[in-house]
Every structure is written in C-alpha cells, then in structure tokens.
Design a protein around this motif. Structure first.
Motif, PDB file in Angstrom:
ATOM      1  N   LYS A  39      83.450  91.524  74.115  1.00 32.91           N
ATOM      2  CA  LYS A  39      82.306  91.653  73.219  1.00 32.91           C
ATOM      3  C   LYS A  39      81.091  90.973  73.840  1.00 32.91           C
ATOM      4  O   LYS A  39      81.206  89.928  74.468  1.00 32.91           O
ATOM      5  CB  LYS A  39      82.601  90.998  71.871  1.00 32.91           C
ATOM      6  N   SER A  40      79.940  91.568  73.647  1.00 32.03           N
ATOM      7  CA  SER A  40      78.706  90.935  74.101  1.00 32.03           C
ATOM      8  C   SER A  40      78.205  90.003  72.997  1.00 32.03           C
ATOM      9  O   SER A  40      78.556  90.151  71.827  1.00 32.03           O
ATOM     10  CB  SER A  40      77.650  91.984  74.435  1.00 32.03           C
ATOM     11  N   ILE A  41      77.388  89.030  73.374  1.00 30.12           N
ATOM     12  CA  ILE A  41      76.846  88.073  72.419  1.00 30.12           C
ATOM     13  C   ILE A  41      75.563  88.646  71.832  1.00 30.12           C
ATOM     14  O   ILE A  41      74.667  89.053  72.562  1.00 30.12           O
ATOM     15  CB  ILE A  41      76.559  86.717  73.100  1.00 30.12           C
ATOM     16  N   GLN A  42      75.485  88.667  70.513  1.00 33.18           N
ATOM     17  CA  GLN A  42      74.284  89.168  69.853  1.00 33.18           C
ATOM     18  C   GLN A  42      73.195  88.110  69.926  1.00 33.18           C
ATOM     19  O   GLN A  42      73.456  86.915  69.807  1.00 33.18           O
ATOM     20  CB  GLN A  42      74.583  89.506  68.398  1.00 33.18           C
ATOM     21  N   SER A  43      71.981  88.562  70.116  1.00 30.38           N
ATOM     22  CA  SER A  43      70.860  87.626  70.204  1.00 30.38           C
ATOM     23  C   SER A  43      69.584  88.302  69.714  1.00 30.38           C
ATOM     24  O   SER A  43      69.516  89.527  69.604  1.00 30.38           O
ATOM     25  CB  SER A  43      70.677  87.143  71.642  1.00 30.38           C
ATOM     26  N   ILE A  44      68.593  87.478  69.411  1.00 26.85           N
ATOM     27  CA  ILE A  44      67.284  87.973  68.997  1.00 26.85           C
ATOM     28  C   ILE A  44      66.219  87.147  69.704  1.00 26.85           C
ATOM     29  O   ILE A  44      66.470  86.026  70.138  1.00 26.85           O
ATOM     30  CB  ILE A  44      67.071  87.893  67.469  1.00 26.85           C
ATOM     31  N   TRP A  45      65.031  87.715  69.828  1.00 30.13           N
ATOM     32  CA  TRP A  45      63.896  86.984  70.383  1.00 30.13           C
ATOM     33  C   TRP A  45      63.112  86.361  69.244  1.00 30.13           C
ATOM     34  O   TRP A  45      62.845  86.998  68.231  1.00 30.13           O
ATOM     35  CB  TRP A  45      62.998  87.916  71.183  1.00 30.13           C
ATOM     36  N   SER A  46      62.732  85.105  69.422  1.00 24.81           N
ATOM     37  CA  SER A  46      61.882  84.392  68.475  1.00 24.81           C
ATOM     38  C   SER A  46      60.519  84.194  69.143  1.00 24.81           C
ATOM     39  O   SER A  46      60.446  83.727  70.274  1.00 24.81           O
ATOM     40  CB  SER A  46      62.517  83.042  68.139  1.00 24.81           C
ATOM     41  N   PHE A  47      59.461  84.543  68.436  1.00 21.55           N
ATOM     42  CA  PHE A  47      58.108  84.463  68.992  1.00 21.55           C
ATOM     43  C   PHE A  47      57.254  83.485  68.187  1.00 21.55           C
ATOM     44  O   PHE A  47      57.316  83.471  66.954  1.00 21.55           O
ATOM     45  CB  PHE A  47      57.424  85.831  68.960  1.00 21.55           C
ATOM     46  N   LYS A  48      56.462  82.675  68.904  1.00 26.86           N
ATOM     47  CA  LYS A  48      55.565  81.725  68.244  1.00 26.86           C
ATOM     48  C   LYS A  48      54.251  81.652  68.994  1.00 26.86           C
ATOM     49  O   LYS A  48      54.218  81.777  70.211  1.00 26.86           O
ATOM     50  CB  LYS A  48      56.182  80.324  68.212  1.00 26.86           C
ATOM     51  N   ARG A  49      53.209  81.431  68.265  1.00 21.69           N
ATOM     52  CA  ARG A  49      51.913  81.121  68.850  1.00 21.69           C
ATOM     53  C   ARG A  49      51.749  79.611  68.741  1.00 21.69           C
ATOM     54  O   ARG A  49      51.872  79.051  67.657  1.00 21.69           O
ATOM     55  CB  ARG A  49      50.794  81.818  68.083  1.00 21.69           C
TER      56      ARG A  49
END
Length: 72
Positions: A39-49
C-alpha cells in the motif's frame, strides 16, 4: 490551487520536494513499481502564506503531510 498566486505555491512544492530528497527523508517512486499487495502512504499538501509582523507577505510555504495513522 484556484487562486491567483497558485504558481508561487507550485514553486514552494518544488522547493519542499527538493529539500526532502536532498535530506534523504523519502524517495518518490511510481505507484506502478510497487510490489503486489503493498500500500502507498496517503498524503496531502498543506499551503500557507507566511507574513512579517507588520503583515506584509514574507513567503509561500508548502508542506507534505502524511495521513494520520499511516506512518510507522
């Protein structure tokens, strides 16, 4: 990624990816090259200014966040 400054966040993604690879924290591979049953690891991108104390824009930050409970 629908805002006017999306291209600046894409540059932040490139910088974050390059930094993680240079530190040896992870290696990106094609999903098709995974072994059967892996299984691959699920991830998301977090964006901040990021802003200076006087509320002027300092820079754009992107961070890859692993789905909680999937990392070991």
């Amino acid at each position: 990624m629908k805002q006017d400054d999306a291209s600046l966040f894409i540059e932040a993604i490139k910088e974050e990816t390059k930094a993680n690879k240079s530190r040896g924290q992870w290696e990106a591979i094609e999903r098709s090259s995974l072994l059967s049953g892996t299984k691959s690891i699920q991830s998301i991108w977090s964006f901040k200014r990021k802003y200076f104390p006087d509320e002027t824009l300092n820079n754009y930050k992107a961070q890859l966040c692993v789905h909680n409970g999937m990392q070991q």
